[in-house]
Write a protein that holds these residues in place. Structure first.
Motif, PDB file in Angstrom:
ATOM      1  N   VAL A  25       0.844  -1.197   0.000  1.00 19.14           N
ATOM      2  CA  VAL A  25       0.000   0.000   0.000  1.00 19.14           C
ATOM      3  C   VAL A  25       0.881   1.250   0.000  1.00 19.14           C
ATOM      4  O   VAL A  25       2.041   1.216   0.421  1.00 19.14           O
ATOM      5  N   TRP A  26       0.318   2.338  -0.489  1.00 22.01           N
ATOM      6  CA  TRP A  26       1.005   3.624  -0.452  1.00 22.01           C
ATOM      7  C   TRP A  26       1.070   4.110   0.996  1.00 22.01           C
ATOM      8  O   TRP A  26       0.111   3.976   1.752  1.00 22.01           O
ATOM      9  N   VAL A  27       2.203   4.674   1.364  1.00 25.02           N
ATOM     10  CA  VAL A  27       2.413   5.143   2.733  1.00 25.02           C
ATOM     11  C   VAL A  27       2.589   6.656   2.739  1.00 25.02           C
ATOM     12  O   VAL A  27       3.352   7.205   1.939  1.00 25.02           O
ATOM     13  N   VAL A  28       1.874   7.319   3.627  1.00 23.61           N
ATOM     14  CA  VAL A  28       2.074   8.743   3.864  1.00 23.61           C
ATOM     15  C   VAL A  28       2.398   8.939   5.339  1.00 23.61           C
ATOM     16  O   VAL A  28       1.674   8.442   6.212  1.00 23.61           O
ATOM     17  N   ILE A  29       3.486   9.624   5.625  1.00 21.80           N
ATOM     18  CA  ILE A  29       3.810  10.031   6.986  1.00 21.80           C
ATOM     19  C   ILE A  29       3.420  11.498   7.123  1.00 21.80           C
ATOM     20  O   ILE A  29       3.841  12.334   6.318  1.00 21.80           O
ATOM     21  N   ARG A  30       2.609  11.793   8.122  1.00 21.72           N
ATOM     22  CA  ARG A  30       2.249  13.195   8.365  1.00 21.72           C
ATOM     23  C   ARG A  30       2.823  13.644   9.707  1.00 21.72           C
ATOM     24  O   ARG A  30       2.626  12.987  10.725  1.00 21.72           O
ATOM     25  N   LEU A  31       3.524  14.755   9.665  1.00 18.72           N
ATOM     26  CA  LEU A  31       4.145  15.314  10.856  1.00 18.72           C
ATOM     27  C   LEU A  31       3.542  16.680  11.156  1.00 18.72           C
ATOM     28  O   LEU A  31       3.221  17.438  10.239  1.00 18.72           O
ATOM     29  N   ASP A  32       3.419  16.970  12.446  1.00 18.71           N
ATOM     30  CA  ASP A  32       2.903  18.271  12.883  1.00 18.71           C
ATOM     31  C   ASP A  32       3.806  18.815  13.982  1.00 18.71           C
ATOM     32  O   ASP A  32       4.296  18.062  14.839  1.00 18.71           O
ATOM     33  N   SER A  62      12.710  18.966   3.229  1.00 15.24           N
ATOM     34  CA  SER A  62      13.767  18.478   2.337  1.00 15.24           C
ATOM     35  C   SER A  62      14.601  17.405   3.020  1.00 15.24           C
ATOM     36  O   SER A  62      14.921  16.362   2.425  1.00 15.24           O
ATOM     37  N   SER A  63      14.954  17.640   4.274  1.00 12.54           N
ATOM     38  CA  SER A  63      15.759  16.680   5.020  1.00 12.54           C
ATOM     39  C   SER A  63      15.019  15.350   5.168  1.00 12.54           C
ATOM     40  O   SER A  63      15.601  14.267   5.000  1.00 12.54           O
ATOM     41  N   LEU A  64      13.732  15.411   5.468  1.00  4.33           N
ATOM     42  CA  LEU A  64      12.933  14.194   5.600  1.00  4.33           C
ATOM     43  C   LEU A  64      12.858  13.425   4.284  1.00  4.33           C
ATOM     44  O   LEU A  64      13.035  12.200   4.252  1.00  4.33           O
ATOM     45  N   GLY A  70      11.541   9.472   0.155  1.00  5.39           N
ATOM     46  CA  GLY A  70      10.172   9.541  -0.333  1.00  5.39           C
ATOM     47  C   GLY A  70      10.141   9.984  -1.781  1.00  5.39           C
ATOM     48  O   GLY A  70      11.164  10.340  -2.372  1.00  5.39           O
ATOM     49  N   ILE A  71       8.943   9.965  -2.378  1.00  5.75           N
ATOM     50  CA  ILE A  71       8.828  10.378  -3.776  1.00  5.75           C
ATOM     51  C   ILE A  71       8.138  11.734  -3.918  1.00  5.75           C
ATOM     52  O   ILE A  71       8.231  12.371  -4.971  1.00  5.75           O
ATOM     53  N   TYR A  72       7.452  12.179  -2.869  1.00 11.45           N
ATOM     54  CA  TYR A  72       6.796  13.494  -2.905  1.00 11.45           C
ATOM     55  C   TYR A  72       6.575  13.952  -1.469  1.00 11.45           C
ATOM     56  O   TYR A  72       6.355  13.128  -0.572  1.00 11.45           O
ATOM     57  N   ALA A  73       6.652  15.250  -1.266  1.00 12.29           N
ATOM     58  CA  ALA A  73       6.369  15.816   0.049  1.00 12.29           C
ATOM     59  C   ALA A  73       5.565  17.097  -0.124  1.00 12.29           C
ATOM     60  O   ALA A  73       5.702  17.811  -1.124  1.00 12.29           O
ATOM     61  N   TYR A  74       4.733  17.366   0.854  1.00 11.33           N
ATOM     62  CA  TYR A  74       3.883  18.550   0.833  1.00 11.33           C
ATOM     63  C   TYR A  74       3.923  19.186   2.214  1.00 11.33           C
ATOM     64  O   TYR A  74       3.816  18.480   3.233  1.00 11.33           O
ATOM     65  N   THR A  75       4.097  20.500   2.265  1.00  8.69           N
ATOM     66  CA  THR A  75       4.112  21.179   3.555  1.00  8.69           C
ATOM     67  C   THR A  75       3.271  22.437   3.498  1.00  8.69           C
ATOM     68  O   THR A  75       3.259  23.163   2.503  1.00  8.69           O
ATOM     69  N   GLU A  76       2.534  22.650   4.574  1.00  5.32           N
ATOM     70  CA  GLU A  76       1.764  23.874   4.764  1.00  5.32           C
ATOM     71  C   GLU A  76       1.700  24.150   6.260  1.00  5.32           C
ATOM     72  O   GLU A  76       1.626  23.225   7.064  1.00  5.32           O
ATOM     73  N   SER A  77       1.800  25.431   6.616  1.00  4.76           N
ATOM     74  CA  SER A  77       1.829  25.829   8.014  1.00  4.76           C
ATOM     75  C   SER A  77       2.912  25.027   8.733  1.00  4.76           C
ATOM     76  O   SER A  77       4.066  25.016   8.305  1.00  4.76           O
ATOM     77  N   ASP A  78       2.579  24.321   9.839  1.00  2.87           N
ATOM     78  CA  ASP A  78       3.578  23.535  10.566  1.00  2.87           C
ATOM     79  C   ASP A  78       3.383  22.041  10.318  1.00  2.87           C
ATOM     80  O   ASP A  78       3.737  21.217  11.155  1.00  2.87           O
ATOM     81  N   SER A  81       3.604  16.320   4.917  1.00  2.00           N
ATOM     82  CA  SER A  81       3.153  15.000   4.473  1.00  2.00           C
ATOM     83  C   SER A  81       4.174  14.439   3.488  1.00  2.00           C
ATOM     84  O   SER A  81       4.562  15.133   2.545  1.00  2.00           O
ATOM     85  N   LEU A  82       4.592  13.196   3.716  1.00  4.46           N
ATOM     86  CA  LEU A  82       5.592  12.541   2.883  1.00  4.46           C
ATOM     87  C   LEU A  82       4.996  11.281   2.268  1.00  4.46           C
ATOM     88  O   LEU A  82       4.415  10.457   2.976  1.00  4.46           O
ATOM     89  N   LEU A  83       5.158  11.126   0.958  1.00 10.66           N
ATOM     90  CA  LEU A  83       4.604   9.981   0.238  1.00 10.66           C
ATOM     91  C   LEU A  83       5.698   8.980  -0.107  1.00 10.66           C
ATOM     92  O   LEU A  83       6.764   9.349  -0.606  1.00 10.66           O
ATOM     93  N   PHE A  84       5.389   7.668   0.132  1.00 12.45           N
ATOM     94  CA  PHE A  84       6.327   6.587  -0.150  1.00 12.45           C
ATOM     95  C   PHE A  84       5.654   5.519  -0.995  1.00 12.45           C
ATOM     96  O   PHE A  84       4.465   5.238  -0.834  1.00 12.45           O
ATOM     97  N   ARG A  85       6.425   4.902  -1.861  1.00 12.73           N
ATOM     98  CA  ARG A  85       5.911   3.898  -2.780  1.00 12.73           C
ATOM     99  C   ARG A  85       5.446   2.652  -2.019  1.00 12.73           C
ATOM    100  O   ARG A  85       5.880   2.409  -0.878  1.00 12.73           O
TER     101      ARG A  85
END
Length: 255
Positions: A25-32, A62-64, A70-78, A81-85
């Motif tokens: 399954v696709w994995v997304v790690i979300r950090l706050d 970028s460091s994460l 990962g293959i894609y990352a998205y950030t807004e505010s604090d 979200s990081l996407l993994f295959r």
């Protein structure tokens, strides 16, 4: 009791240690950021958006992305979200390792860059299909837009002299149209604010050509390299969904 039996009894109490992310399954790690409202206030960052804070979040993202591949990352505010295959096998997909190491990388990177100790928490989201992954990132971007509009309205009222309670009450239950008009009356066109504030920022890998010199053959050569791109002009809504789908399709083609 012998040492082996004693150690096994102790390890058996590490109840969640055996948890693994579902395979395939696709994995997304979300950090706050933890308690970042107080942190940004005490550090005197501009409200509702601060360029220095924005750059710190991009650096942390970028460091994460680099360290966890990962293959894609998205950030807004604090939030990040990081996407993994689906075949990502970091520490054998151990849930404990994924959340603890991602949170530690984010906390250490931001702390080092900022000079003030901060903490991030981490969670995992799993997507069984491409459409679910697309929906996830559209959901987070919609949240970014909503929060940006609310933030600009709130701090515009505060800068005009309203108290915390009065500014909050003035926006309670109000429509998007009302909030846009409120900003317009204060000389602010929400749609003309920087795109990264309204839609968030995407980070992903891109190929580029690098010129070099081959001393053995005594000639110039061009090689393909990979680097991280920071995209502060993301599309939105359906176009953003198509944008995310391109990363998913590229991963499938590479399998």
């Amino acid at each position: 009791m012998d040492n082996d039996t004693f150690e096994q009894q102790m390890r058996d109490l590490e109840y969640f240690h055996s948890l693994r992310l579902l395979p395939g399954v696709w994995v997304v790690i979300r950090l706050d950021g933890r308690s970042f409202s107080g942190f940004t206030a005490s550090s005197k960052f501009d409200k509702p958006f601060d360029l220095r804070f924005h750059e710190l979040m991009v650096q942390t993202t970028s460091s994460l992305l680099e360290q966890l591949q990962g293959i894609y990352a998205y950030t807004e505010s604090d939030e990040i979200s990081l996407l993994f295959r689906p075949n990502w096998d970091f520490f054998d997909r151990s849930l404990e390792k994924v959340v603890s190491i991602s949170a530690s990388i984010a906390s250490a990177t931001f702390t080092h860059a900022c000079g003030t100790i901060v903490n991030f928490d981490s969670r995992v989201w799993l997507g069984a299909s491409k459409s679910q992954v697309v929906d996830y990132f559209r959901w987070r971007q919609a949240d970014a837009t909503r929060c940006a509009l609310n933030g600009w309205c709130y701090w515009t009222l505060r800068s005009s002299g309203a108290s915390e309670a009065a500014a909050t009450a003035a926006l309670e239950g109000q429509s998007t149209a009302f909030k846009n008009e409120l900003l317009f009356q204060h000389g602010i066109n929400f749609n003309e604010l920087p795109t990264w504030q309204r839609r968030g920022v995407g980070l992903y890998w891109e190929e580029y050509e690098k010129e070099g010199f081959n001393p053995i053959e005594n000639k110039a050569v061009v090689t393909k390299r990979r680097r991280l791109k920071v995209d502060e002009e993301l599309p939105m809504k359906d176009a953003y969904g198509d944008f995310i789908r391109c990363f998913l399709d590229a991963e499938k083609a590479a399998d």
